[in-house]
Design a protein around this motif. Structure first.
Motif, PDB file in Angstrom:
ATOM      1  N   UNK A 344       0.853  -1.201   0.000  1.00 56.19           N
ATOM      2  CA  UNK A 344       0.000   0.000   0.000  1.00 56.19           C
ATOM      3  C   UNK A 344       0.889   1.252   0.000  1.00 56.19           C
ATOM      4  N   UNK A 345       1.918   1.253   0.825  1.00 60.06           N
ATOM      5  CA  UNK A 345       2.798   2.430   0.928  1.00 60.06           C
ATOM      6  C   UNK A 345       3.642   2.580  -0.344  1.00 60.06           C
ATOM      7  N   UNK A 346       4.150   1.465  -0.849  1.00 58.01           N
ATOM      8  CA  UNK A 346       4.954   1.507  -2.073  1.00 58.01           C
ATOM      9  C   UNK A 346       4.166   2.086  -3.241  1.00 58.01           C
ATOM     10  N   UNK A 347       2.877   1.780  -3.274  1.00 59.49           N
ATOM     11  CA  UNK A 347       2.042   2.207  -4.407  1.00 59.49           C
ATOM     12  C   UNK A 347       1.505   3.624  -4.294  1.00 59.49           C
ATOM     13  N   UNK A 348       1.748   4.288  -3.186  1.00 64.57           N
ATOM     14  CA  UNK A 348       1.189   5.638  -3.008  1.00 64.57           C
ATOM     15  C   UNK A 348       1.915   6.657  -3.871  1.00 64.57           C
ATOM     16  N   UNK A 349       1.142   7.543  -4.505  1.00 69.47           N
ATOM     17  CA  UNK A 349       1.730   8.741  -5.102  1.00 69.47           C
ATOM     18  C   UNK A 349       0.857   9.931  -4.685  1.00 69.47           C
ATOM     19  N   UNK A 350       1.288  11.124  -5.049  1.00 71.07           N
ATOM     20  CA  UNK A 350       0.598  12.327  -4.555  1.00 71.07           C
ATOM     21  C   UNK A 350      -0.872  12.332  -4.992  1.00 71.07           C
ATOM     22  N   UNK A 351      -1.094  11.937  -6.250  1.00 73.40           N
ATOM     23  CA  UNK A 351      -2.464  11.945  -6.771  1.00 73.40           C
ATOM     24  C   UNK A 351      -3.359  11.000  -5.955  1.00 73.40           C
ATOM     25  N   UNK A 352      -2.837   9.835  -5.640  1.00 68.07           N
ATOM     26  CA  UNK A 352      -3.587   8.838  -4.874  1.00 68.07           C
ATOM     27  C   UNK A 352      -3.897   9.373  -3.470  1.00 68.07           C
ATOM     28  N   UNK A 353      -2.906   9.998  -2.864  1.00 63.55           N
ATOM     29  CA  UNK A 353      -3.105  10.532  -1.508  1.00 63.55           C
ATOM     30  C   UNK A 353      -4.160  11.641  -1.536  1.00 63.55           C
ATOM     31  N   UNK A 354      -4.070  12.513  -2.542  1.00 63.31           N
ATOM     32  CA  UNK A 354      -5.068  13.588  -2.647  1.00 63.31           C
ATOM     33  C   UNK A 354      -6.466  13.013  -2.838  1.00 63.31           C
ATOM     34  N   UNK A 355      -6.548  11.930  -3.603  1.00 65.27           N
ATOM     35  CA  UNK A 355      -7.848  11.282  -3.837  1.00 65.27           C
ATOM     36  C   UNK A 355      -8.399  10.694  -2.529  1.00 65.27           C
ATOM     37  N   UNK A 356      -7.546   9.982  -1.803  1.00 69.14           N
ATOM     38  CA  UNK A 356      -7.988   9.389  -0.525  1.00 69.14           C
ATOM     39  C   UNK A 356      -8.401  10.493   0.461  1.00 69.14           C
ATOM     40  N   UNK A 357      -7.693  11.618   0.411  1.00 65.60           N
ATOM     41  CA  UNK A 357      -8.009  12.756   1.292  1.00 65.60           C
ATOM     42  C   UNK A 357      -9.155  13.605   0.729  1.00 65.60           C
ATOM     43  N   UNK A 358      -9.736  13.181  -0.381  1.00 68.88           N
ATOM     44  CA  UNK A 358     -10.897  13.825  -1.025  1.00 68.88           C
ATOM     45  C   UNK A 358     -10.602  15.262  -1.464  1.00 68.88           C
ATOM     46  N   UNK A 359      -9.346  15.504  -1.825  1.00 74.55           N
ATOM     47  CA  UNK A 359      -9.003  16.860  -2.277  1.00 74.55           C
ATOM     48  C   UNK A 359      -9.495  17.112  -3.693  1.00 74.55           C
TER      49      UNK A 359
END
Ligand SMILES: [Zn+2]
Length: 363
Positions: A344-359
């Protein structure tokens, strides 16, 4: 997963508020990370080479275990006790414990209730127990012997007297405190898996081993303020339920893979984080099972409410009889939890994090 490491961590003495030995044992396996502890027995292990500006992922597991405290010392030399954490009273008598005295000595005790020989008819008919009716017997015959010879004082902590073993043929771990030394082992394994790739990760990773979860998630209240995570992954040695429900209803089967927790009393999981984690699990063939808990709570309840709100993924290692002396869990389930967190951590990128954070919700 280094099962020997897991075993050593489970053996460490560490009821809520008295986690020093667990802190030292875990720290011994985290030497390549940047270590820091605090006055409450929280322990931080930071992945070296953190870059300013990268989002932060907090890996959480609580260090403390369910145990007891000496509440009173009676004239006859028996000890009154109270519980650190929640246990079922009827599971306690006839088990042994270790008491740690103020000088650091360990004293063995037996948890006792009134034997059948001394019960009257009505006591025999309805054998009810309360924590006040239990004693711990250390083999003393007077109050003075308890304090002056054994060196036991009120306020001294105690833990189940259980030594870890591993049955390799059946991949079966036996021991105490799988809630939540299983989670502690998973943090270490996850960080070890990511260590070589640390420069390439889109995030900074901090392992936070929290004190005092069993008495109200107190340690994580502090660790989440210190780490200030953007995302968090909480590991738990979660109660295995396969003996209490039908096969169809079971959500915490031992050897069923890592539990992905969708909800409990403390936290409703962020569905975008869950969806991503399950895609990762499918991609890498990591076994998982979903769980919706009617009760229970984890440090996610605290971590999720810090900063600007933190999406948390709660991963459980199904463990039989947590909050009792003796636990079983499968090595494969420990591995599934750590493997999923690492991927899960290896696959994270900024876009994914923003999506999970509903930005991207209003875009
Ligand atoms: Zn726990």
């Amino acid at each position: 997963m280094d099962i020997k490491m897991f075993g050593q961590i489970t053996n460490a003495f560490g009821p809520s508020g008295f986690e020093e030995e667990a802190v030292r044992t875990v720290a011994g396996y985290c030497q390549k990370f940047e270590l820091e502890n605090d006055s409450m027995n929280n322990l931080y292990a930071r992945m070296p080479g953190a870059k300013e500006g990268k989002p932060v992922v907090q890996l959480d597991a609580h260090l403390d275990e369910c145990g007891f405290m000496v509440q009173s010392i009676r004239e006859n030399g028996s000890l009154g006790i109270l519980m650190l954490g929640g246990m079922v009273i009827t599971n306690l008598p006839a088990h042994t414990v270790w008491i740690r005295t103020r000088s650091g000595k360990l004293v063995k005790g037996i948890i006792t209730s009134k034997p059948i020989h001394f019960m009257n008819e009505s006591e025999r008919a309805n054998q009810s127990l309360s924590i006040e009716s239990l004693s711990v017997d250390i083999g003393a015959v007077s109050r003075e012997e308890v304090t002056d010879v054994f060196g036991v004082s009120i306020g001294d902590p105690m833990v189940p007297d259980v030594t870890f073993s591993y049955d390799e043929e059946h991949d079966l771990c036996f021991g105490k405190a799988f809630d939540n030394r299983a989670g502690c082992a998973c943090i270490i394994d996850t960080m070890n898996q990511l260590y070589e790739d640390r420069e390439r990760l889109a995030v900074n990773v901090v392992g936070a081993f929290a004190a005092q979860e069993e008495v109200g998630m107190r340690g994580a209240t502090v660790t989440s303020q210190v780490v200030k995570p953007d995302l968090a992954i909480v590991f738990e040695g979660s109660p295995s339920d396969d003996f209490y429900f039908s096969t169809a209803e079971t959500q915490g089967r031992m050897r069923g893979g890592v539990q992905i927790r969708l909800m409990d009393k403390s936290y409703i999981s962020n569905p975008l984080f869950i969806q991503y984690a399950e895609e990762v699990a499918k991609k890498y063939g990591i076994r998982y099972q979903e769980t919706v808990r009617r009760g229970g709570s984890t440090n996610a309840g605290k971590i999720s409410l810090t900063g600007k709100a933190v999406p948390v993924l709660v991963l459980g290692v199904p463990s039989r009889y947590v909050h009792t002396h003796y636990n079983f869990c499968a090595g494969a389930d420990l591995e599934a939890a750590a493997d999923l967190a690492a991927e899960v951590i290896r696959g994270l990128d900024i876009e994914r994090i923003q999506h999970i954070c509903r930005q991207d919700l209003l875009k």
